[in-house]
Structure formats: C-alpha cells, structure tokens
Design a protein around this motif. Structure first.
Motif, PDB file in Angstrom:
ATOM      1  N   GLY A  93       9.192   0.239  -2.392  1.00  0.00           N
ATOM      2  CA  GLY A  93       9.353   1.887  -2.919  1.00  0.00           C
ATOM      3  C   GLY A  93       8.466   2.042  -4.386  1.00  0.00           C
ATOM      4  N   CYS A  94       7.392   1.124  -4.425  1.00  0.00           N
ATOM      5  CA  CYS A  94       6.366   1.149  -5.654  1.00  0.00           C
ATOM      6  C   CYS A  94       5.378   2.198  -5.349  1.00  0.00           C
ATOM      7  CB  CYS A  94       5.981   0.002  -6.122  1.00  0.00           C
ATOM      8  SG  CYS A  94       7.399  -1.248  -6.304  1.00  0.00           S
ATOM      9  N   ASP A  95       4.921   2.707  -6.138  1.00  0.00           N
ATOM     10  CA  ASP A  95       3.547   3.491  -5.900  1.00  0.00           C
ATOM     11  C   ASP A  95       2.501   2.630  -5.443  1.00  0.00           C
ATOM     12  OD1 ASP A  95       2.174   6.361  -6.522  1.00  0.00           O
ATOM     13  OD2 ASP A  95       0.796   4.919  -7.575  1.00  0.00           O
ATOM     14  N   TYR A  96       2.005   2.819  -4.301  1.00  0.00           N
ATOM     15  CA  TYR A  96       0.866   1.960  -3.575  1.00  0.00           C
ATOM     16  C   TYR A  96      -0.532   2.164  -4.272  1.00  0.00           C
ATOM     17  CZ  TYR A  96       0.004  -1.324   0.431  1.00  0.00           C
ATOM     18  OH  TYR A  96      -0.200  -2.406   1.017  1.00  0.00           O
ATOM     19  N   TYR A  97      -0.742   3.388  -4.798  1.00  0.00           N
ATOM     20  CA  TYR A  97      -1.956   3.430  -5.497  1.00  0.00           C
ATOM     21  C   TYR A  97      -2.205   2.591  -6.746  1.00  0.00           C
ATOM     22  CZ  TYR A  97      -5.835   5.873  -7.680  1.00  0.00           C
ATOM     23  OH  TYR A  97      -6.901   6.316  -8.655  1.00  0.00           O
ATOM     24  N   ALA A  98      -0.981   2.461  -7.543  1.00  0.00           N
ATOM     25  CA  ALA A  98      -1.162   2.161  -8.583  1.00  0.00           C
ATOM     26  C   ALA A  98      -1.016   0.538  -8.539  1.00  0.00           C
ATOM     27  CB  ALA A  98       0.402   2.343  -9.476  1.00  0.00           C
ATOM     28  N   HIS A  99      -0.539   0.060  -7.597  1.00  0.00           N
ATOM     29  CA  HIS A  99      -0.481  -1.751  -7.109  1.00  0.00           C
ATOM     30  C   HIS A  99      -2.104  -1.671  -6.792  1.00  0.00           C
ATOM     31  CE1 HIS A  99       3.037  -4.192  -6.762  1.00  0.00           C
ATOM     32  NE2 HIS A  99       3.746  -2.967  -6.829  1.00  0.00           N
ATOM     33  N   ALA A 100      -2.748  -0.736  -5.880  1.00  0.00           N
ATOM     34  CA  ALA A 100      -4.029  -1.146  -5.617  1.00  0.00           C
ATOM     35  C   ALA A 100      -4.835  -1.131  -6.836  1.00  0.00           C
ATOM     36  CB  ALA A 100      -4.362  -0.097  -4.652  1.00  0.00           C
ATOM     37  N   ILE A 101      -4.786  -0.324  -7.937  1.00  0.00           N
ATOM     38  CA  ILE A 101      -5.617  -0.222  -9.167  1.00  0.00           C
ATOM     39  C   ILE A 101      -5.413  -1.536 -10.077  1.00  0.00           C
ATOM     40  CG2 ILE A 101      -6.105   0.982 -10.906  1.00  0.00           C
ATOM     41  CD1 ILE A 101      -7.072   2.218  -8.743  1.00  0.00           C
TER      42      ILE A 101
END
Length: 315
Positions: free
Chosen positions: A102-110
């Motif tokens: 449930g974490c923001d995936y875009y932030a994880h990618a960055i």
C-alpha cells in the motif's frame, strides 16, 4: 638587357608579407576552426554531435537526479503505507499506483534509483582502482611481477561471476549497499586489469616513453605522467558499460533473494516483490523493469558511443 634567369620569381600576396594574417585574432580563429589536436578533444566534438550519446546522457542525468535529489521528483514518502490501498492501480496523484504494502509506487521507483546507482558507482570506482593498479604494475614492470599478477588475475577470472556472487552473499548476514558493492568489486576487477595491462605493454616501448626515460624520468613519473593518461581511453569505455552491468547485477542478485532486502526501496526489490502479480497487475513489474532497462541500455549506448569516439582508427 636584364638576364631573365636573374629575375627573382614573383611571389603570391600571401607570401610577400610573412606577417600577413598571423596576428593574434587570426591565430585564435585558426585554432578554433582547426581540428583539435588531442584525442579527447576530437572525442568531445564527436560526442556532442551524436544524438544517441546525447539522449543516453540526458536519460542518465535524469536518473542521477532521481537518486541524488529524489524530493525534486516526488513529495510522497515511499514508506508511508496503508494496506487498504494494496495493489491499487495508477490514479491521479499516484501515477504508478500502490505496491503490495500500500505504498506509493512512484515514490518507491524514484527512491529506488539511489541504491542501484550507488552500488554501481562504488563498485565501478573500486574496480578501476584495483584492476587499474594491478594492470599498470603488471604491464609496466613485466617479468616475475607480471607472471604473479597475471596468474592471480586468471584465478579470479575463472570464478563464475553470478554464481560466485550468489555464494558469497548467501553467507553474509547483513546485505546492504556496501556488501553488495564489495562482492561485485572482488569478482569484477579482472577485465579492467587485463585491458590496462595490454595497453601499458603496448605503450611502454613507444618513442615518447623512451625519450622520457633517457631524460632521467623516474618509473613513477613515466607511469603516471606519460603512460597512464595515454592508456585510459579503453578503461573509460569499459567502465561506462560496467556501470550498466553492475546496475543489472544488483537487480539480478536482489531478484534472486541475496541482494538488498525489503523494505529497501530498490528496483530489484520492487521486481522481486511483485513478480507473481504480473498476470493481474502487470504495471507492478512494467514500471521498475522499464526504469532498469532504460538505465542499463543508456549506459551501454553511451559506452558504445565513447568507444567509437575514442578509437583513433575511426577519426
């Protein structure tokens, strides 16, 4: 009547005045319009005109900015998670959706760009230092030192890269950026050593080296002042490609479970955590895989462009 044979030949206007057109402005203009005299100057001119290199460099600059300044790209906290949003598809404000936790995936990618690039940069720098030193000493001094260092290089070269990394990392209790980079360094310095050794052997008998030796230059001065600057081109090319290889190696080791571990934000971790959801939620794999492939491909294309630009035979 004057003898024609005694008449001085008529000179062209350019030759009549030796100082014509040789003032500071003309000399500066000639040096600017002329071809650069150094290999690196020629390479720079060629790379600036190469669309493949410039596009690759632009992509790598973007990824580097993501790793160094992630807050320029997202204001979301990659570890601010809510299980109720698990595997939610991309929406407005969350272009990559949410991951399994449930974490923001875009932030994880960055934020995932930082560990991948950090491992690649640290490992490549260490490989250049270790392999470069061994190759330089082996190629310059030769003899028994070359024999010993070459056999040590052959022993490490015989170790399977991926299998060796898997075995070593499986025995390490704490797997982080430094341990992964250390393993990649131990198994990856051999090619640089061989490349530089061959270049040094070729350069040590050239005229400019013999002239420096005849003038009383010490071995250290000859190595670092005369030989090393003229043998770095193939090392720079291979190091650029190696950066992409180490990014790929980190993701592979993490995917196999012996690299970085959750909750670390890494492209390899993202791929490892969501591989089983490709049938239902393919975007969970496509986003990190796309960033990984783009980064590795950019390093390879940049290395190919550097190789072409630094090859004197193609000038």
């Amino acid at each position: 009547m004057t003898d024609p044979s005694l008449t001085p030949p008529t000179m062209s206007p350019a030759l009549e005045s030796p100082t014509l057109g040789t003032g500071p402005e003309e000399v500066t203009r000639a040096s600017q319009e002329g071809k650069p005299s150094s290999l690196w100057g020629d390479a720079r001119r060629q790379l600036v005109r190469s669309p493949v290199f410039m596009l690759s460099l632009l992509y790598l600059l973007v990824v580097t900015s993501m790793a160094v300044f992630p807050k320029l790209w997202t204001s979301q906290d990659p570890f601010n998670c809510s299980i109720s949003q698990s595997r939610q598809p991309p929406t407005d404000g969350h272009p990559f959706g949410f991951n399994l936790l449930g974490c923001d995936y875009y932030a994880h990618a960055i934020y995932g760009a930082r560990p991948s690039l950090s491992i690649a940069v640290v490992a490549t720098g260490a490989v250049i230092l270790i392999g470069g030193a061994i190759g330089l000493l082996s190629g310059f001094f030769g003899g028994w030192l070359d024999a010993i260092l070459s056999r040590v290089t052959d022993i490490f070269l015989a170790l399977p890269f991926l299998l060796g990394a898997l075995v070593v990392l499986a025995m390490v209790s704490s797997r982080n950026i430094w341990t992964v980079a250390m393993v990649l360094t131990v198994l990856g310095w051999t090619v640089i050593a061989r490349i530089l050794r061959g270049s040094v052997i070729e350069a040590r008998n050239l005229d400019y080296v013999q002239a420096a030796r005849a003038l009383g230059a010490t071995n250290s001065r000859i190595m670092f002042k005369h030989i090393l600057p003229n043998t770095l081109a193939p090392v720079v090319v291979y190091a650029t490609i190696m950066l992409g290889s180490f990014v790929s190696a980190e993701a592979t080791l993490t995917f196999l479970g012996v690299g970085l571990q959750p909750p670390s934000a890494s492209w390899g971790v993202m791929i490892n955590m969501h591989q089983q959801y490709f049938d239902t939620d393919p975007w969970l794999l496509l986003f990190p895989v796309g960033l990984l492939v783009g980064t590795v491909l950019s390093f390879i294309l940049a290395g190919d462009a550097l190789r072409d630009a630094l090859d004197p035979k193609l000038q």
